[in-house]
Design a protein around this motif. Structure first.
Motif, short mmCIF file in Angstrom:
data_model
loop_
_atom_site.label_atom_id
_atom_site.label_comp_id
_atom_site.label_asym_id
_atom_site.label_seq_id
_atom_site.Cartn_x
_atom_site.Cartn_y
_atom_site.Cartn_z
N PHE A 29 73.41 48.21 -4.06
CA PHE A 29 73.33 46.91 -3.38
C PHE A 29 74.46 46.00 -3.80
N SER A 30 74.82 46.01 -5.07
CA SER A 30 75.83 45.07 -5.57
C SER A 30 77.21 45.33 -5.00
N THR A 31 77.41 46.44 -4.33
CA THR A 31 78.71 46.73 -3.72
C THR A 31 78.78 46.36 -2.24
N TYR A 32 77.66 45.95 -1.68
CA TYR A 32 77.58 45.68 -0.25
C TYR A 32 77.83 44.21 0.06
N GLY A 33 78.59 43.98 1.12
CA GLY A 33 78.61 42.65 1.71
C GLY A 33 77.34 42.49 2.54
N MET A 34 76.79 41.29 2.53
CA MET A 34 75.53 41.06 3.23
C MET A 34 75.71 39.96 4.27
N GLY A 35 75.12 40.18 5.40
CA GLY A 35 75.20 39.20 6.47
C GLY A 35 73.82 38.80 6.96
N TRP A 36 73.75 37.63 7.52
CA TRP A 36 72.54 37.14 8.19
C TRP A 36 72.88 36.89 9.65
N PHE A 37 72.00 37.35 10.50
CA PHE A 37 72.12 37.16 11.94
C PHE A 37 70.78 36.66 12.46
N ARG A 38 70.80 36.15 13.69
CA ARG A 38 69.55 35.73 14.30
C ARG A 38 69.60 35.98 15.80
N GLN A 39 68.43 36.16 16.37
CA GLN A 39 68.32 36.37 17.81
C GLN A 39 67.18 35.54 18.35
N ALA A 40 67.55 34.59 19.19
CA ALA A 40 66.56 33.74 19.85
C ALA A 40 66.09 34.43 21.13
N PRO A 41 64.92 34.06 21.61
CA PRO A 41 64.41 34.68 22.84
C PRO A 41 65.39 34.54 23.99
N GLY A 42 65.69 35.65 24.64
CA GLY A 42 66.57 35.63 25.80
C GLY A 42 68.04 35.48 25.49
N LYS A 43 68.38 35.52 24.20
CA LYS A 43 69.78 35.36 23.82
C LYS A 43 70.28 36.55 23.01
N ASP A 44 71.58 36.69 22.94
CA ASP A 44 72.17 37.74 22.12
C ASP A 44 72.01 37.41 20.65
N ARG A 45 72.03 38.46 19.85
CA ARG A 45 72.00 38.24 18.41
C ARG A 45 73.32 37.60 17.98
N GLU A 46 73.21 36.61 17.09
CA GLU A 46 74.41 35.88 16.68
C GLU A 46 74.54 35.83 15.16
N PHE A 47 75.75 35.68 14.74
CA PHE A 47 76.08 35.60 13.31
C PHE A 47 75.63 34.25 12.74
N VAL A 48 75.04 34.29 11.56
CA VAL A 48 74.63 33.06 10.86
C VAL A 48 75.52 32.82 9.65
N GLY A 49 75.71 33.84 8.84
CA GLY A 49 76.53 33.71 7.65
C GLY A 49 76.63 35.02 6.92
N ALA A 50 77.53 35.07 5.95
CA ALA A 50 77.72 36.30 5.19
C ALA A 50 78.20 35.99 3.79
N ILE A 51 77.95 36.91 2.88
CA ILE A 51 78.35 36.78 1.49
C ILE A 51 78.95 38.11 1.06
N ASN A 52 80.02 38.05 0.29
CA ASN A 52 80.65 39.30 -0.12
C ASN A 52 79.89 39.93 -1.28
N TRP A 53 80.37 41.07 -1.75
CA TRP A 53 79.60 41.86 -2.70
C TRP A 53 79.30 41.11 -4.00
N SER A 54 80.23 40.28 -4.44
CA SER A 54 80.05 39.59 -5.72
C SER A 54 79.43 38.22 -5.58
N GLY A 55 79.37 37.72 -4.36
CA GLY A 55 78.89 36.37 -4.16
C GLY A 55 79.96 35.31 -4.31
N SER A 56 81.20 35.74 -4.49
CA SER A 56 82.29 34.78 -4.72
C SER A 56 82.80 34.15 -3.42
N ARG A 57 82.47 34.80 -2.31
CA ARG A 57 82.90 34.27 -1.02
C ARG A 57 81.72 34.23 -0.06
N ILE A 58 81.58 33.11 0.62
CA ILE A 58 80.50 32.92 1.57
C ILE A 58 81.08 32.24 2.81
#
Length: 124
Positions: A29-58
Motif C-alpha cells: 500500500f505504501s508504494t501506491y498513489g491513491m485517488g478519490w473519485f465520485r459519481q453523482a446520479p446521471g453523471k460521469d465519475r469525476e476526479f476529487v483528489g489524489a495523494i502520492n505514495w508518501s503523502g508529500s504531494r496532494i
C-alpha cells in the motif's frame, strides 16, 4: 493485488462535514498513489483528489479545493478524504482507487484498483 474498501459515507446536512476512509489490503500500500473519485446520479465519475505514495504531494479538483483534505496513514494501510462545508452537489458515490506507480494522477485509466464505493448524501 490490492483490495480497497471504503467506509464512512452517510447522510449529512449541507454545511456539515464528513470523513470517508479507504482501507487497503496488501503489503505494498505504501508504494501506491491513491485517488478519490465520485459519481453523482446521471453523471460521469469525476476526479476529487489524489495523494502520492508518501503523502508529500496532494492535488485537489477545483470543485473541492479548500473544502477537502486527503491524507494517508501507511502504517494502517488507509487513506482518508475529509470534506467540510458540504453542499447538496457533493452528493455522490465516492470511490478510492490505487495507482501502482505511486503517482498523483487525475486520469481514471491510470488507476489499477478500485473500491466498491460509499454513498455520501448531502441534504439541503
Amino acid at each position: 493485488q490490492v483490495q480497497l474498501v471504503e467506509s464512512g459515507g452517510g447522510l449529512v446536512q449541507a454545511g456539515g462535514s464528513l470523513r470517508v476512509s479507504c482501507a487497503a489490503s496488501g503489503r505494498t500500500f505504501s508504494t501506491y498513489g491513491m485517488g478519490w473519485f465520485r459519481q453523482a446520479p446521471g453523471k460521469d465519475r469525476e476526479f476529487v483528489g489524489a495523494i502520492n505514495w508518501s503523502g508529500s504531494r496532494i492535488y485537489y479538483a477545483d470543485s473541492v479545493k479548500g473544502r477537502a483534505t486527503i491524507s494517508r496513514d501507511n502504517a494502517k494501510n488507509t487513506v482518508y478524504l475529509e470534506m467540510n462545508s458540504l453542499k447538496p452537489e457533493d452528493t455522490a458515490v465516492y470511490y478510492c482507487a490505487a495507482d501502482s506507480l505511486g503517482r498523483i494522477t487525475t486520469a481514471q485509466i491510470n488507476y489499477n484498483y478500485w473500491g466498491q464505493g460509499t454513498q455520501v448524501t448531502v441534504s439541503s
